[in-house]
Scaffold this motif. Structure first.
Motif, mmCIF file in Angstrom:
data_model
loop_
_atom_site.group_PDB
_atom_site.id
_atom_site.type_symbol
_atom_site.label_atom_id
_atom_site.label_comp_id
_atom_site.label_asym_id
_atom_site.label_seq_id
_atom_site.Cartn_x
_atom_site.Cartn_y
_atom_site.Cartn_z
ATOM 1 N N SER A 14 -45.580 -7.594 -32.006
ATOM 2 C CA SER A 14 -45.166 -7.551 -30.596
ATOM 3 C C SER A 14 -45.069 -8.950 -30.021
ATOM 4 C CB SER A 14 -46.157 -6.726 -29.781
ATOM 5 O OG SER A 14 -46.123 -5.384 -30.196
ATOM 6 N N PHE A 15 -46.019 -9.810 -30.386
ATOM 7 C CA PHE A 15 -45.994 -11.201 -29.929
ATOM 8 C C PHE A 15 -44.758 -11.920 -30.453
ATOM 9 C CE2 PHE A 15 -47.188 -15.674 -30.799
ATOM 10 C CZ PHE A 15 -47.345 -16.103 -29.496
ATOM 11 N N VAL A 16 -44.435 -11.709 -31.721
ATOM 12 C CA VAL A 16 -43.261 -12.348 -32.330
ATOM 13 C C VAL A 16 -41.993 -11.924 -31.604
ATOM 14 C CG1 VAL A 16 -41.831 -12.437 -34.422
ATOM 15 C CG2 VAL A 16 -44.304 -12.724 -34.597
ATOM 16 N N ILE A 17 -41.882 -10.663 -31.232
ATOM 17 C CA ILE A 17 -40.705 -10.178 -30.503
ATOM 18 C C ILE A 17 -40.567 -10.918 -29.176
ATOM 19 C CG2 ILE A 17 -39.820 -8.216 -29.174
ATOM 20 C CD1 ILE A 17 -40.548 -6.437 -31.459
ATOM 21 N N GLN A 18 -41.669 -11.093 -28.461
ATOM 22 C CA GLN A 18 -41.606 -11.793 -27.181
ATOM 23 C C GLN A 18 -41.199 -13.251 -27.374
ATOM 24 O OE1 GLN A 18 -45.125 -11.097 -24.854
ATOM 25 N NE2 GLN A 18 -45.024 -8.895 -25.190
ATOM 26 N N ILE A 19 -41.719 -13.898 -28.402
ATOM 27 C CA ILE A 19 -41.357 -15.291 -28.690
ATOM 28 C C ILE A 19 -39.881 -15.385 -29.055
ATOM 29 C CG2 ILE A 19 -41.705 -17.235 -30.274
ATOM 30 C CD1 ILE A 19 -43.948 -16.849 -28.200
ATOM 31 N N LEU A 20 -39.407 -14.493 -29.920
ATOM 32 C CA LEU A 20 -37.994 -14.522 -30.310
ATOM 33 C C LEU A 20 -37.081 -14.251 -29.122
ATOM 34 C CD1 LEU A 20 -38.103 -12.765 -33.785
ATOM 35 C CD2 LEU A 20 -37.622 -15.171 -33.318
ATOM 36 N N GLY A 21 -37.503 -13.347 -28.248
ATOM 37 C CA GLY A 21 -36.713 -13.084 -27.042
ATOM 38 C C GLY A 21 -36.617 -14.316 -26.166
ATOM 39 N N ALA A 22 -37.731 -15.031 -26.025
ATOM 40 C CA ALA A 22 -37.732 -16.258 -25.223
ATOM 41 C C ALA A 22 -36.847 -17.327 -25.856
ATOM 42 C CB ALA A 22 -39.160 -16.778 -25.058
ATOM 43 N N VAL A 23 -36.901 -17.445 -27.170
ATOM 44 C CA VAL A 23 -36.060 -18.425 -27.879
ATOM 45 C C VAL A 23 -34.583 -18.065 -27.718
ATOM 46 C CG1 VAL A 23 -35.437 -19.332 -30.151
ATOM 47 C CG2 VAL A 23 -37.844 -19.132 -29.501
ATOM 48 N N ALA A 24 -34.252 -16.780 -27.827
ATOM 49 C CA ALA A 24 -32.852 -16.347 -27.660
ATOM 50 C C ALA A 24 -32.367 -16.662 -26.248
ATOM 51 C CB ALA A 24 -32.728 -14.849 -27.944
ATOM 52 N N GLN A 25 -33.235 -16.453 -25.244
ATOM 53 C CA GLN A 25 -32.868 -16.762 -23.860
ATOM 54 C C GLN A 25 -32.676 -18.269 -23.694
ATOM 55 O OE1 GLN A 25 -35.590 -15.203 -20.967
ATOM 56 N NE2 GLN A 25 -34.345 -15.843 -19.245
ATOM 57 N N LEU A 26 -33.541 -19.073 -24.298
ATOM 58 C CA LEU A 26 -33.406 -20.526 -24.254
ATOM 59 C C LEU A 26 -32.088 -20.960 -24.887
ATOM 60 C CD1 LEU A 26 -34.513 -23.405 -23.798
ATOM 61 C CD2 LEU A 26 -35.607 -23.211 -26.044
ATOM 62 N N GLU A 27 -31.765 -20.367 -26.025
ATOM 63 C CA GLU A 27 -30.518 -20.717 -26.719
ATOM 64 C C GLU A 27 -29.299 -20.405 -25.853
ATOM 65 O OE1 GLU A 27 -28.396 -19.896 -31.047
ATOM 66 O OE2 GLU A 27 -29.852 -18.465 -30.275
ATOM 67 N N ARG A 28 -29.281 -19.236 -25.207
ATOM 68 C CA ARG A 28 -28.162 -18.881 -24.329
ATOM 69 C C ARG A 28 -28.064 -19.855 -23.163
ATOM 70 N NH1 ARG A 28 -29.884 -13.783 -25.656
ATOM 71 N NH2 ARG A 28 -31.153 -13.596 -23.788
ATOM 72 N N GLY A 29 -29.230 -20.260 -22.609
ATOM 73 C CA GLY A 29 -29.239 -21.216 -21.508
ATOM 74 C C GLY A 29 -28.680 -22.566 -21.923
ATOM 75 N N ILE A 30 -29.046 -23.017 -23.110
ATOM 76 C CA ILE A 30 -28.544 -24.296 -23.614
ATOM 77 C C ILE A 30 -27.042 -24.228 -23.831
ATOM 78 C CG2 ILE A 30 -28.566 -25.837 -25.627
ATOM 79 C CD1 ILE A 30 -31.616 -25.267 -25.801
ATOM 80 N N ILE A 31 -26.567 -23.134 -24.401
ATOM 81 C CA ILE A 31 -25.121 -22.965 -24.619
ATOM 82 C C ILE A 31 -24.393 -22.981 -23.284
ATOM 83 C CG2 ILE A 31 -23.352 -21.292 -25.339
ATOM 84 C CD1 ILE A 31 -25.328 -20.509 -27.626
ATOM 85 N N ARG A 32 -24.947 -22.299 -22.290
ATOM 86 C CA ARG A 32 -24.324 -22.259 -20.956
ATOM 87 C C ARG A 32 -24.275 -23.661 -20.357
ATOM 88 N NH1 ARG A 32 -25.848 -21.634 -15.634
ATOM 89 N NH2 ARG A 32 -24.328 -20.513 -14.378
ATOM 90 N N GLU A 33 -25.371 -24.406 -20.460
ATOM 91 C CA GLU A 33 -25.403 -25.770 -19.920
ATOM 92 C C GLU A 33 -24.357 -26.653 -20.601
ATOM 93 O OE1 GLU A 33 -29.418 -27.136 -20.372
ATOM 94 O OE2 GLU A 33 -30.155 -25.889 -18.731
ATOM 95 N N ARG A 34 -24.227 -26.521 -21.912
ATOM 96 C CA ARG A 34 -23.222 -27.304 -22.647
ATOM 97 C C ARG A 34 -21.819 -26.936 -22.196
ATOM 98 N NH1 ARG A 34 -25.404 -26.091 -28.417
ATOM 99 N NH2 ARG A 34 -27.245 -27.387 -28.453
ATOM 100 N N SER A 35 -21.598 -25.658 -22.005
ATOM 101 C CA SER A 35 -20.278 -25.197 -21.582
ATOM 102 C C SER A 35 -19.922 -25.757 -20.207
ATOM 103 C CB SER A 35 -20.260 -23.666 -21.553
ATOM 104 O OG SER A 35 -19.034 -23.192 -21.085
ATOM 105 N N ILE A 36 -20.870 -25.705 -19.293
ATOM 106 C CA ILE A 36 -20.632 -26.235 -17.941
ATOM 107 C C ILE A 36 -20.397 -27.740 -17.998
ATOM 108 C CG2 ILE A 36 -21.741 -26.672 -15.707
ATOM 109 C CD1 ILE A 36 -23.044 -23.866 -16.025
ATOM 110 N N ALA A 37 -21.189 -28.452 -18.801
ATOM 111 C CA ALA A 37 -21.004 -29.900 -18.942
ATOM 112 C C ALA A 37 -19.631 -30.217 -19.525
ATOM 113 C CB ALA A 37 -22.104 -30.492 -19.818
#
Length: 191
Positions: free
Chosen positions: A101-124
C-alpha cells in the motif's frame, strides 16, 4: 476473478499493448476506453462497480487509472471497500501488505510529479516559441477579411450572431469572439 482495465488518452492511440499484457497475465474480463483521465471514465466506473470480494483489479501501469494522487487514493479506497486487490503489471504492487500500500502511494506521487514536470516543460516550450515569434495554438477559423465582414454585418444590425455563424460556416462562439474582440477598447471596427 482477474479484472483488467486499459486506457489511452486519445482516439489516435491504441490499447493493444495493455490488452495483450493483461490477457497474458490471465485477465478474465478487460474493460478498455479511449479518454483523457481528466474527462469522464465510464469504463473505469463500470470496472470498479463490477469488483467483488477476492477479485484482483489489474492494470498495465498506474498512470492508466488515476490522474492525481488524491484520485488514485480514492480509487484504491473504492477497490478496498469492494474487497478486491490491485496489481500493476509493470510496477511492484501488492495491496495485501502494508508495504505494498505504501509503494502504491509513493508511485502515485511520483507519477503526479512526472506529469507536473512534463506540464512545466510544455509551458516553458510554448513561452520560448512565443518569444521567438512562433504562433502557438490553433489558428483562427475566420480570415481577417471575413472577421471584419462579420463584425460589420453584426454592427449594422443586419444579422444575429447565429445567422452569421451559419453564413460563414463557423460556430456561434467564433462569431461571438470576433464581435467581442472588436468591442475591446482601441479597436475601431465596432462602436
Amino acid at each position: 476473478m482477474l479484472v483488467g482495465y486499459a486506457r489511452v488518452s486519445t482516439r489516435e492511440q491504441e490499447t493493444h499493448l495493455q490488452i495483450d499484457a493483461l490477457a497474458a497475465a490471465g485477465a478474465e474480463v478487460i474493460f478498455q476506453e479511449k479518454t483523457s483521465s481528466v474527462g469522464q471514465r465510464v469504463e473505469l466506473r463500470r470496472c470498479l462497480q463490477s469488483l467483488r470480494p477476492g477479485d484482483v483489479f489489474m492494470i498495465y501501469k498506474l498512470d492508466r487509472v488515476a490522474r492525481s494522487l488524491p484520485d488514485l487514493l480514492s480509487i484504491l479506497e473504492e477497490i478496498r471497500l469492494a474487497g478486491a486487490l490491485v496489481k500493476s503489471l509493470t510496477e511492484p504492487l501488492d495491496t495485501t501488505t502494508a508495504m505494498g500500500s505504501f509503494v502504491i502511494q509513493i508511485l502515485g506521487a511520483v507519477a503526479q510529479l512526472e506529469r507536473g514536470i512534463i506540464r512545466e516543460r510544455s509551458i516553458a516550450g510554448q513561452r520560448a516559441a512565443r518569444d521567438r515569434g512562433v504562433l502557438v495554438g490553433r489558428g483562427r477559423a475566420l480570415s481577417s477579411e471575413d472577421e471584419a465582414e462579420v463584425v460589420r454585418l453584426y454592427a449594422a444590425g443586419e444579422h444575429t450572431m447565429h445567422a452569421l455563424a451559419v453564413m460563414f460556416e463557423v460556430s456561434d462562439s467564433v462569431v461571438k469572439r470576433a464581435v467581442y474582440r472588436a468591442k475591446k477598447p482601441g479597436h475601431s471596427s465596432l462602436k
